[in-house]
Design a protein around this motif. Structure first.
Motif, short mmCIF file in Angstrom:
data_model
loop_
_atom_site.label_atom_id
_atom_site.label_comp_id
_atom_site.label_asym_id
_atom_site.label_seq_id
_atom_site.Cartn_x
_atom_site.Cartn_y
_atom_site.Cartn_z
N GLY A 1 2.82 -12.01 5.88
CA GLY A 1 3.49 -11.00 6.68
C GLY A 1 4.19 -9.91 5.88
O GLY A 1 4.83 -9.03 6.45
N TRP A 2 4.03 -9.96 4.55
CA TRP A 2 4.62 -8.96 3.67
C TRP A 2 3.53 -8.11 3.05
O TRP A 2 2.48 -8.64 2.63
N GLU A 3 3.75 -6.81 2.94
CA GLU A 3 2.82 -5.93 2.23
C GLU A 3 3.19 -5.99 0.75
O GLU A 3 4.20 -5.44 0.32
N MET A 4 2.33 -6.67 -0.01
CA MET A 4 2.64 -6.98 -1.41
C MET A 4 1.52 -6.52 -2.33
O MET A 4 0.35 -6.48 -1.93
N PRO A 5 1.83 -6.22 -3.60
CA PRO A 5 0.80 -5.83 -4.55
C PRO A 5 -0.02 -7.03 -5.01
O PRO A 5 0.54 -7.99 -5.56
N ILE A 6 -1.34 -6.98 -4.79
CA ILE A 6 -2.20 -8.02 -5.33
C ILE A 6 -2.52 -7.71 -6.79
O ILE A 6 -2.65 -8.61 -7.61
N HIS A 7 -2.61 -6.40 -7.11
CA HIS A 7 -2.73 -5.98 -8.50
C HIS A 7 -2.47 -4.49 -8.62
O HIS A 7 -2.43 -3.76 -7.62
N TYR A 8 -2.29 -4.03 -9.84
CA TYR A 8 -2.11 -2.61 -10.17
C TYR A 8 -3.30 -2.10 -10.98
O TYR A 8 -4.05 -1.24 -10.54
N THR A 9 -3.49 -2.67 -12.18
CA THR A 9 -4.61 -2.26 -13.04
C THR A 9 -5.76 -3.25 -12.97
O THR A 9 -6.82 -3.00 -13.54
N THR B 1 9.37 -5.26 0.80
CA THR B 1 10.48 -5.53 -0.10
C THR B 1 11.16 -4.21 -0.46
O THR B 1 10.60 -3.13 -0.21
N PRO B 2 12.32 -4.24 -1.07
CA PRO B 2 13.00 -2.99 -1.48
C PRO B 2 12.22 -2.20 -2.53
O PRO B 2 12.60 -1.07 -2.85
N LEU B 3 11.13 -2.78 -3.06
CA LEU B 3 10.39 -2.13 -4.14
C LEU B 3 9.06 -1.54 -3.67
O LEU B 3 8.22 -1.17 -4.48
N ILE B 4 8.87 -1.42 -2.36
CA ILE B 4 7.59 -0.93 -1.85
C ILE B 4 7.29 0.48 -2.38
O ILE B 4 6.13 0.79 -2.70
N ALA B 5 8.29 1.34 -2.51
CA ALA B 5 8.06 2.70 -3.01
C ALA B 5 7.56 2.65 -4.45
O ALA B 5 6.67 3.43 -4.84
N GLN B 6 8.11 1.74 -5.25
CA GLN B 6 7.67 1.61 -6.64
C GLN B 6 6.21 1.15 -6.70
O GLN B 6 5.44 1.62 -7.55
N HIS B 7 5.83 0.22 -5.83
CA HIS B 7 4.46 -0.28 -5.83
C HIS B 7 3.48 0.83 -5.45
O HIS B 7 2.42 0.98 -6.08
N ARG B 8 3.82 1.59 -4.44
CA ARG B 8 2.93 2.67 -4.01
C ARG B 8 2.82 3.75 -5.09
O ARG B 8 1.72 4.25 -5.35
N ALA B 9 3.93 4.07 -5.72
CA ALA B 9 3.91 5.10 -6.76
C ALA B 9 3.06 4.65 -7.96
O ALA B 9 2.46 5.49 -8.65
N ALA B 10 3.01 3.33 -8.21
CA ALA B 10 2.24 2.81 -9.33
C ALA B 10 0.77 2.59 -8.98
O ALA B 10 -0.02 2.13 -9.82
N GLY B 11 0.39 2.91 -7.74
CA GLY B 11 -1.00 2.77 -7.33
C GLY B 11 -1.43 1.34 -7.08
O GLY B 11 -2.62 1.01 -7.23
N ALA B 12 -0.51 0.48 -6.69
CA ALA B 12 -0.84 -0.92 -6.45
C ALA B 12 -1.78 -1.07 -5.27
O ALA B 12 -1.71 -0.31 -4.29
N LYS B 13 -2.69 -2.04 -5.36
CA LYS B 13 -3.47 -2.44 -4.20
C LYS B 13 -2.62 -3.40 -3.38
O LYS B 13 -2.26 -4.48 -3.87
#
Length: 367
Positions: free
Chosen positions: A22-30, A4-16
């Motif tokens: 077929g999408w790389e998505m955050p299952i959780h952050y904290t 998604t257009p927010l992948i950089a935000q997810h990685r910066a927030a340390g998301a798993k």
């Protein structure tokens, strides 16, 4: 893997990050449970840009969509949305969707499940051939989607300087600007909490960052798919691929309220009428466990008579963090679907007692 257009935000927030349809998505952050409680008590921010967004326009759009969906579009005023389904000729559910009427004549936005996006686009294009002035456009890559869910959502949008959002009724929508980016803001979501979904026509990262920055003092946190699944399960909301698919009809799934037989012809209507007249061979139920255990998708539902024979299957299940008990959804033979009926759930070889209850498991006003 799609992003998604927010992948950089997810990685910066340390998301798993995990593979979801077929999408790389955050299952959780904290953590799933922490994010679940955040949404229930304050507010969570979800990236749901993996969902499909299809725009249907033209003077023939309403006629076409009336035939392709089960609910009645004529009931929608401009800037209102409704839950509906797309069925095949046998009445099986190709997808459950939200339909937004953006204008009085000839402009609709369809929000479809990520795993079904290509299938639904092809299905609509195939059936639109010969329909005058009906144009279908897959806008999924041009429009992002962000969900702000939780009781603090009201205060957050007020702090953003968007007082018009407080006046929106459930499933209403309006156009706004967030961080100077154009958005369609709607009183929709899939958590059971008060909230909004923002369809972002500009820079999604800018909107995401603005929402998080503004909401920080109100307890807003990013939340992943794990929390979203727990939240929707407690509400008894259907999950495509688990609770429904093309082998399931809306009547079996307990969603007859989203089928308007009186509106005229639509794909699957005749099969559904036959099924309604002939009776259902299975029914969708909610259940709660009477002992501490965790039901899961695919577990067998058993009768309480001896021998304990299989009478159905769990389609969704988990431990409710708020209720501290196992809850689930599934299909059973009709005679076992009455509220209060005693069941067993086969959890790794152990028959755990359960009782049929009416979802939602979690009771709270949605505002």
């Amino acid at each position: 893997m799609q992003h998604t257009p927010l992948i950089a935000q997810h990685r910066a927030a340390g998301a798993k990050l995990v593979d979801f349809a077929g999408w790389e998505m955050p299952i959780h952050y904290t953590g799933v449970v922490d994010e679940y409680h955040t949404v229930r008590s304050r507010a969570g921010l979800f990236d749901v840009s993996h969902m499909g967004r299809i725009v249907v326009t033209g003077s023939g759009a309403e006629f076409f969509l009336q035939r392709m969906t089960t609910n009645d579009l004529a009931a929608l005023q401009p800037m209102q949305a409704q839950y509906s389904m797309v069925c095949n000729e046998q009445g099986g559910i190709k997808d459950d969707i939200f339909v937004y009427r953006l204008a009085k004549d000839g402009e609709f936005l369809l929000c479809v499940n990520a795993s079904n996006r290509a299938k639904i686009v092809s299905w609509l294009i195939e059936h639109s051939r010969g329909v005058p002035d009906c144009h279908i456009s897959d806008r999924s890559e041009e429009i992002a989607q962000i969900a702000l869910q939780g009781s603090a959502a009201r205060a957050i949008v007020a702090a953003l300087g968007l007082p018009q959002l407080d006046r929106l009724k459930l499933r209403g929508s309006t156009t706004v600007r967030v961080a100077d980016e154009e958005c369609l803001a709607a009183r929709t979501g899939y958590t059971g909490e008060f909230g909004y979904e923002f369809y972002v026509y500009g820079q999604a990262g800018t909107v995401w960052n603005k929402l998080l920055h503004t909401g920080k003092s109100f307890g807003l946190k990013p939340a992943g798919l794990g929390a979203r699944d727990l939240l929707r399960l407690e509400m008894g909301y259907l999950l495509y691929g688990n609770d429904i698919d093309e082998r399931t009809t809306p009547l079996e799934a307990g969603a007859e309220w989203a089928v308007r037989f009186e509106k005229g012809e639509f794909v699957g209507k005749q099969a559904l009428l036959i099924q309604r007249q002939g009776g259902l061979s299975r029914r969708f139920v909610g259940f709660e466990l009477l002992e501490k255990a965790v039901p899961r998708h695919g577990f067998k539902i058993l009768s309480t008579s001896s021998p304990q024979s299989p009478i159905g299957e769990v389609t969704s299940g988990n431990l409710s963090p708020l209720l501290q008990k196992g809850i689930g959804l599934g299909y059973v033979c009709p005679q076992y679907a009455e509220l209060g009926t005693d069941l067993f759930i086969d959890i790794r070889g152990k028959a755990v007692p359960a009782k049929v209850v009416k979802p939602a498991f979690y009771k709270k006003s949605k505002g």
